[in-house]
Motif scaffolding. Structure first.
Motif, PDB file in Angstrom:
ATOM      1  N   MET A   1      72.473 -20.670 -40.485  1.00  0.00           N
ATOM      2  CA  MET A   1      73.658 -21.376 -40.984  1.00  0.00           C
ATOM      3  C   MET A   1      74.438 -20.487 -41.931  1.00  0.00           C
ATOM      4  N   ARG A   2      75.632 -20.923 -42.234  1.00  0.00           N
ATOM      5  CA  ARG A   2      76.464 -20.221 -43.216  1.00  0.00           C
ATOM      6  C   ARG A   2      76.149 -20.791 -44.599  1.00  0.00           C
TER       7      ARG A   2
ATOM      8  N   GLN B   1      66.173 -32.432 -44.305  1.00  0.00           N
ATOM      9  CA  GLN B   1      67.402 -31.769 -44.722  1.00  0.00           C
ATOM     10  C   GLN B   1      67.123 -30.836 -45.888  1.00  0.00           C
TER      11      GLN B   1
ATOM     12  N   TYR C   1      73.264 -32.049 -39.602  1.00  0.00           N
ATOM     13  CA  TYR C   1      73.578 -31.350 -38.361  1.00  0.00           C
ATOM     14  C   TYR C   1      74.042 -29.913 -38.613  1.00  0.00           C
ATOM     15  N   SER C   2      73.646 -29.338 -39.740  1.00  0.00           N
ATOM     16  CA  SER C   2      74.060 -27.976 -40.090  1.00  0.00           C
ATOM     17  C   SER C   2      73.279 -26.936 -39.314  1.00  0.00           C
ATOM     18  N   GLY C   3      73.930 -25.840 -39.053  1.00  0.00           N
ATOM     19  CA  GLY C   3      73.264 -24.678 -38.488  1.00  0.00           C
ATOM     20  C   GLY C   3      72.937 -24.766 -37.013  1.00  0.00           C
TER      21      GLY C   3
ATOM     22  N   GLU D   1      78.147 -21.897 -46.740  1.00  0.00           N
ATOM     23  CA  GLU D   1      78.960 -23.085 -47.011  1.00  0.00           C
ATOM     24  C   GLU D   1      78.318 -24.369 -46.487  1.00  0.00           C
ATOM     25  N   ASP D   2      77.332 -24.261 -45.569  1.00  0.00           N
ATOM     26  CA  ASP D   2      76.625 -25.433 -45.050  1.00  0.00           C
ATOM     27  C   ASP D   2      75.535 -25.927 -46.010  1.00  0.00           C
TER      28      ASP D   2
ATOM     29  N   TYR E   1      74.258 -27.456 -49.459  1.00  0.00           N
ATOM     30  CA  TYR E   1      74.804 -28.306 -50.525  1.00  0.00           C
ATOM     31  C   TYR E   1      74.342 -27.880 -51.900  1.00  0.00           C
TER      32      TYR E   1
ATOM     33  N   PHE F   1      70.648 -29.137 -47.159  1.00  0.00           N
ATOM     34  CA  PHE F   1      71.731 -28.849 -46.224  1.00  0.00           C
ATOM     35  C   PHE F   1      72.033 -30.088 -45.414  1.00  0.00           C
ATOM     36  N   GLY F   2      73.152 -30.071 -44.705  1.00  0.00           N
ATOM     37  CA  GLY F   2      73.591 -31.203 -43.906  1.00  0.00           C
ATOM     38  C   GLY F   2      72.676 -31.471 -42.727  1.00  0.00           C
TER      39      GLY F   2
END
Length: 97
Positions: free
Chosen positions: A87-88, A38, A72-74, A90-91, A93, A69-70
């Motif tokens: 990813m954006r 992550q 499951y992001s992107g 906002e995804d 952290y 990042f999360g």
């Protein structure tokens, strides 16, 4: 390489950083038990998010930053044999110092 792709707006291209293969106790983790990292390095960014008034708000991350990042992001994609995530902002952290 993914630097040939220029993300639009607030999208970011991230390359995952390799995960540790040993635990702190010295146990080697097999490939089948590993989770995807992550943590990654920003490869390329868009210009920024466009607000309701049409102004472009610049991104806080820049190429070369290490980010968290999360799980499951992107969206994953492959280019020239390497895996990347789109990813954006906002995804993401946070930025790792």
């Amino acid at each position: 390489m993914a630097t040939n792709i220029k993300p639009l707006h607030d999208r970011i291209i991230v390359k995952r950083l390799p995960q540790e293969v040993k635990t702190s106790g010295g146990i080697i983790i097999p490939d089948t038990a590993k989770e995807k990292p992550q943590k990654g390095k920003v490869v390329s960014t868009g210009k920024g998010r466009v607000n309701d008034e049409g102004k472009v708000l610049p991104l806080e991350v820049k190429p070369g930053d290490e980010v968290l990042f999360g799980k499951y992001s992107g969206t994953e994609f492959k280019m020239d044999g390497d895996e990347y995530l789109m990813m954006r902002e906002e995804d993401i952290y946070g930025i790792v110092n």
